[in-house]
Write a protein that holds these residues in place. Structure first.
Motif, PDB file in Angstrom:
ATOM      1  N   ILE A  40       0.762  -0.937   0.045  1.00  0.00           N
ATOM      2  CA  ILE A  40       0.069   0.226  -0.051  1.00  0.00           C
ATOM      3  C   ILE A  40       1.243   0.966  -0.060  1.00  0.00           C
ATOM      4  CG2 ILE A  40      -1.646   1.326   1.153  1.00  0.00           C
ATOM      5  CD1 ILE A  40      -2.506  -1.560   2.759  1.00  0.00           C
ATOM      6  N   THR A  41       1.276   2.268  -1.109  1.00  0.00           N
ATOM      7  CA  THR A  41       2.069   3.348  -0.860  1.00  0.00           C
ATOM      8  C   THR A  41       0.730   4.841  -0.693  1.00  0.00           C
ATOM      9  OG1 THR A  41       2.964   1.989  -2.705  1.00  0.00           O
ATOM     10  CG2 THR A  41       3.193   4.286  -3.151  1.00  0.00           C
ATOM     11  N   THR A  42       1.793   5.284  -0.049  1.00  0.00           N
ATOM     12  CA  THR A  42       1.531   6.434   0.329  1.00  0.00           C
ATOM     13  C   THR A  42       2.213   7.524  -0.368  1.00  0.00           C
ATOM     14  OG1 THR A  42       1.929   6.030   2.859  1.00  0.00           O
ATOM     15  CG2 THR A  42       0.001   5.948   1.584  1.00  0.00           C
ATOM     16  N   THR A  81       6.019   6.090   0.552  1.00  0.00           N
ATOM     17  CA  THR A  81       6.182   4.837   1.669  1.00  0.00           C
ATOM     18  C   THR A  81       5.122   3.902   0.783  1.00  0.00           C
ATOM     19  OG1 THR A  81       6.530   6.266   2.970  1.00  0.00           O
ATOM     20  CG2 THR A  81       5.945   4.271   4.055  1.00  0.00           C
ATOM     21  N   GLN A  82       6.036   2.036   1.061  1.00  0.00           N
ATOM     22  CA  GLN A  82       5.711   1.743   0.498  1.00  0.00           C
ATOM     23  C   GLN A  82       5.098  -0.119   1.638  1.00  0.00           C
ATOM     24  OE1 GLN A  82       7.559  -0.352  -2.652  1.00  0.00           O
ATOM     25  NE2 GLN A  82       6.557   0.784  -3.941  1.00  0.00           N
ATOM     26  N   THR A  83       4.247  -0.116   2.463  1.00  0.00           N
ATOM     27  CA  THR A  83       3.967  -0.776   3.374  1.00  0.00           C
ATOM     28  C   THR A  83       3.145  -2.117   3.354  1.00  0.00           C
ATOM     29  OG1 THR A  83       1.651   0.734   4.143  1.00  0.00           O
ATOM     30  CG2 THR A  83       3.738   1.177   4.850  1.00  0.00           C
ATOM     31  N   LYS A  84       3.297  -2.872   4.062  1.00  0.00           N
ATOM     32  CA  LYS A  84       2.493  -4.052   3.346  1.00  0.00           C
ATOM     33  C   LYS A  84       1.083  -4.317   5.373  1.00  0.00           C
ATOM     34  CE  LYS A  84       5.298  -6.696   0.439  1.00  0.00           C
ATOM     35  NZ  LYS A  84       5.864  -7.634  -0.047  1.00  0.00           N
ATOM     36  N   LYS A  85       0.818  -4.790   5.233  1.00  0.00           N
ATOM     37  CA  LYS A  85      -0.105  -4.833   6.236  1.00  0.00           C
ATOM     38  C   LYS A  85      -0.282  -6.096   6.939  1.00  0.00           C
ATOM     39  CE  LYS A  85      -0.520  -0.470   6.992  1.00  0.00           C
ATOM     40  NZ  LYS A  85       0.684   0.500   7.694  1.00  0.00           N
TER      41      LYS A  85
END
Length: 259
Positions: free
Chosen positions: A146-148, A184-188
């Motif tokens: 998920i990119t912000t 920012t590429q996060t993984k939940k």
């Protein structure tokens, strides 16, 4: 200064006079009561983890690419023989643009715009826990990235107070433009599965009004037949921040309210 010194860990000891931020990336972990810090040092072409706390009794094993020394995964083993495997990453891409604008409207912004792009791993995520005989007890699944994006633009302007064309190139620049963006590429967490095949599911949506990132909506506990045992529904309100207002346990009437 005394407060700052408490946060600066000496990576090579006091005699070296250098801090970890000047030498290596600092890794921090917290695992079921075990917590610590370590750095990774290149010793003659071999990556070696070094714990920064002498009272730590964990063992760290690295899996890396021998040609470019890129870390693929790492495992932390505790005194009970449990092995914690980290092989999923979150990443940050930083983009820097600095340009000038002359009084006659000429810009120094390049065709590619970005003058520097930096890619960094911001964190490693726990994927699996194994027992001493390599039997898997817990395994995590994650959402796709998920990119912000966060953009910061600053402009220092000098007024154009002369209209004489001769003076245009004699004046100092109209302005300097600085643009800094981070992706920012996060993984939940998507699912945690236990050895008896029970699981915890995390349902989220990408509607965070501040960042465009993920918001946790439902938390579901399922049995080994993939049937719901409990479902918790999270309700939020949005002002300048995202606030958790209440948690409902579905079909039970149980509720937690937050003021």
């Amino acid at each position: 200064m005394s407060t700052k010194l408490k946060l600066n860990w000496k990576a090579k000891g006091l005699n070296a006079g250098m801090y970890d931020t000047e030498l290596y990336y600092l890794y921090q972990f917290s695992l079921l009561g075990n917590r610590g810090r370590f750095v990774i040092i290149n010793e003659n072409g071999i990556l070696v983890p070094k714990l920064l706390s002498k009272d730590q009794s964990v063992k760290i094993e690295l899996n890396s690419n021998s040609s470019n020394l890129e870390i693929i995964s790492f495992t932390i083993k505790d005194t009970y023989g449990y092995k914690y495997l980290f092989n999923t990453t979150e990443n940050i891409e930083s983009i820097l643009i600095t340009a000038s604008l002359s009084q006659n409207g000429e810009s120094s912004i390049s065709a590619s715009r970005a003058q520097a792009v930096y890619n960094n791993i911001s964190s490693w995520l726990l994927y699996k826990i194994r027992t001493s005989n390599s039997y898997s007890t817990v395994q995590e699944s994650f959402t796709t990235s998920i990119t912000t994006t966060d953009n910061i633009t600053t402009t220092n302007t000098t007024p154009d107070f002369l209209s004489n064309p001769y003076n245009l190139n004699k004046l100092k620049l109209n302005c300097i433009i600085s643009h800094f963006a981070t992706n920012t590429q996060t993984k939940k967490p998507l699912k945690i599965t236990f050895k008896d095949s029970t699981s915890i599911y995390f349902e989220s949506s990408i509607n965070h009004h501040e960042t465009g990132g993920a918001v946790l909506q439902d938390l579901i506990i399922k049995n080994n037949l993939n049937q719901d045992i409990k479902r918790f529904i999270l309700t939020y309100s949005e002002t300048d921040k995202l606030w958790l207002d209440k948690i409902d346990e579905k079909n039970t009437g149980k509720m937690l309210n937050f003021n």
